[in-house]
Structure formats: C-alpha cells, structure tokens
Scaffold this active site. Structure first.
Site, PDB file in Angstrom:
ATOM      1  N   ASP A 145       0.868  -1.167   0.000  1.00  0.00           N
ATOM      2  CA  ASP A 145       0.000   0.000   0.000  1.00  0.00           C
ATOM      3  C   ASP A 145       0.913   1.227   0.000  1.00  0.00           C
ATOM      4  OD1 ASP A 145      -2.309   1.629   0.341  1.00  0.00           O
ATOM      5  OD2 ASP A 145      -1.973   1.639   2.509  1.00  0.00           O
ATOM      6  N   ASP A 200      -0.251   5.015   1.049  1.00  0.00           N
ATOM      7  CA  ASP A 200      -0.533   5.967   2.121  1.00  0.00           C
ATOM      8  C   ASP A 200      -0.487   5.283   3.483  1.00  0.00           C
ATOM      9  OD1 ASP A 200      -2.220   8.601   0.680  1.00  0.00           O
ATOM     10  OD2 ASP A 200      -1.778   6.800  -0.468  1.00  0.00           O
TER      11      ASP A 200
END
Length: 339
Positions: free
Chosen positions: A132, A134
């Site tokens: 991922d 963020d």
C-alpha cells in the site's frame, strides 16, 4: 553435544555466546547444540525482534510459547542485515498460530515485537513485495493532505479514518472524498507530490530486496501522481493507483478508470504473481488499512504496518512500530527450503 544454561546467566547477552544462524534445542532451560535445521514448510516460527534480549527474556518467551502449546522448541539467533540488532527465531512443530493481538500484548511486557509465521518466504529466492502507499510506504494520507489545501481537511479525514477502519465501503467513500476536492489547482498537487515523506526504513527495505532480485510494486487506493513519485524515490518496478480527473489543470472532483479498492489490490497481486511465475509463498503484501486485508490474504505473507486493530488482528503478521527494514527479519530465517 555442548549445553548453555539460560537460568545460570539471566542477564547475559546470549548473542555473544552462541553461533549465528545455528539452531539450538531448548531443554530444561538449556540450549543444546544440534545439526538440525527446520523445514520451512513444517511447524510454526515465532520471531522476537526490536531490542537486544538477555537470557531471562528469552526464557520468558519460551515459557510463554510452551504454555500456549508450542512444544519441542528450538532457538536460532540471526541477523539478516549487518547493522540491525539480531533477531531470535523459535521453532515448534505445532501447526496452529496464536492471535496476533495476543502476541502484541505479551511482547509489550518485554519491550519487543513478537510475530508468528508458517511457511515463511525467503529473501534468497526471487519474490514480490506489494505495498500500500498511504500510511505504509509514506507517512501521510495524500487525500487528506489535498483536502487540507482545499480547506476541507476535517470532513475528508474523518471519512478516510472510517474507510481505513473498514466502517465504510472504500469505493463509495473515495468518490465522496474526491468530490470535495473539486477545483484544486494541479500546481498544488505537484507541490505536495514533491515533498512526500517516506516511511522510516522503507527505502532501506526496498534496496535490500532489490539486491536479492525481488520485484517491488505499489497497489494503492491513493492517486497516480503520488504513486509515480514514490516509484521514482524507491526504484519500484510498477505502481497501481487511482486516476484523478483534471480539466484546465484543476481537479474535477472525479476519479476515472478502474478504482483500486480491496478487490483490485488482491487481483493486482495475483496478476503479478502469475506473470512472474512465483510460488505464492514468495509474495508479500504490506498495508495498514482494512482495504489491504484481501491483498494480504492473497499473498503468501501479509504484513500489517503500524496497522489499525482490525488489520493487525486479521493479518498474518505485523510490524507494530519502528523501521520497515524489520520486514527483513520475516524473510531471513535460516531454514531448509529444499523439497
């Protein structure tokens, strides 16, 4: 066969008294040298890391594991990266792992991190790390920071928090949040992109894996301009993220194309795995939010990064604090990977 008493020297730094990468049987509070190396696909591996451990603390971990049904324990001290503290691997032929939250609760008492793995990947074979972006590869949520520029931070950040905790449908929450960004100047996006703060240790982790022929990628519910910037900073092989629509260099408040939600992240992982003809065991997915859980479940190893409680509870393992380079501990156990 030589023995080393753990009880006789409770404050001793055992890493200075035993051989790295060698497995020792734990019997009656003694370490007994063996020529045994566990098979990677047999039993459960418990890994303690984060601080230097003395004999008393190692005994506390072995007693805890034994009380939970992990019998015939073996112990190995290893150091996958030269300038990192050593880690301690415990092996048991037991096949059922404990709840990650139970491990976290116990480990806090010793000021360490403790995780459990089954059939762990090895850095010594090609693999995939799919991250991922963020709050995983970078320390911020980009959509919240864009919202700050539009003076709608509080309302957007509140929706982000609910989405990451799994309380809202991700795709709908994304559209809802992006709609509030209508009219933002593209130059402000460029300015934010230029100052993305990387998560501590992620650069070193990527360098470590690149040196071992791993494929590095991002699957993000965030946005392409930021993902491409992280790709450049970390020398990633590919990125997958959402596309913001611009008109006259301003955001229209819309996302176009396929939305990278939880299901799409899992599909990205399987597509890359198949394209690279990897054994699933050699795939690692890393994230912090509820929309990363399907990606982590599809991987051979799912790692929650400073994750929310729901994510830590459902992920196979977690890095709850400190540098992401600690992921190397999960890939560097000295094990027998022969068939």
């Amino acid at each position: 066969m030589s023995q080393l008493s753990l009880a006789a020297t409770p404050s001793a730094n055992l890493a200075e008294q035993i051989s790295l990468n060698c497995w020792y049987k734990i019997e009656n509070k003694h370490l007994i040298t063996t020529d045994f190396t566990p098979k990677a696909n047999q039993g459960v591996f418990s890994i303690a890391f984060g601080n230097e451990l003395n004999a008393e603390q190692l005994l506390a971990i072995s007693d805890f594991l034994a009380a939970q049904g992990f019998s015939n324990l073996s112990l190995c001290c290893y150091q996958p990266v030269a300038d990192m503290p050593v880690a301690w691997g415990f092996h048991s032929e037991t096949t059922t792992v404990l709840s990650p939250l139970a491990l976290v609760e116990f480990a806090k008492q010793l000021g360490i991190q403790l995780v459990q793995l089954t059939d762990p990947p090895t850095v010594n074979e090609p693999g995939l790390l799919l991250m991922d972006m963020d709050s995983t590869a970078i320390t911020i949520e980009c959509i919240d920071e864009i919202a700050r520029l539009a003076d709608v931070y509080d309302e957007v950040a509140a929706v982000t928090a609910q989405a990451m905790a799994g309380q809202l449908d991700f795709a709908q929450s994304l559209k809802q949040r992006v709609a509030k960004l209508e009219g933002i100047d593209g130059d402000l996006i460029d300015g934010l992109k230029a100052r993305l703060p990387l998560m501590p240790g992620v650069s070193e982790l990527c360098q470590y894996l690149k040196a071992h022929n791993w494929h590095l990628a991002i699957a993000s519910g965030g946005f392409v301009p930021f993902a491409e910037q992280v790709q450049s900073l970390l020398d990633l092989d590919e990125v997958h993220a959402n596309t913001l629509e611009f008109k006259d260099n301003r955001l229209t408040g819309k996302v176009i194309g396929t939305i990278v939600d939880a299901e799409e992240k899992a599909r990205v992982l399987k597509r890359i795995e198949q394209r690279l003809t990897l054994n699933n065991r050699q795939t690692v997915a890393m994230g912090d939010g509820a929309n990363d859980l399907k990606m982590m479940a599809a991987a051979g190893l799912g790692v929650a990064v400073h994750g929310k409680q729901k994510v830590v509870e459902q992920a196979q393992t977690a890095i709850n604090e400190g540098s992401l380079l600690q992921v190397a501990y999960l890939l560097g156990l000295p094990l027998d990977y022969s068939l």
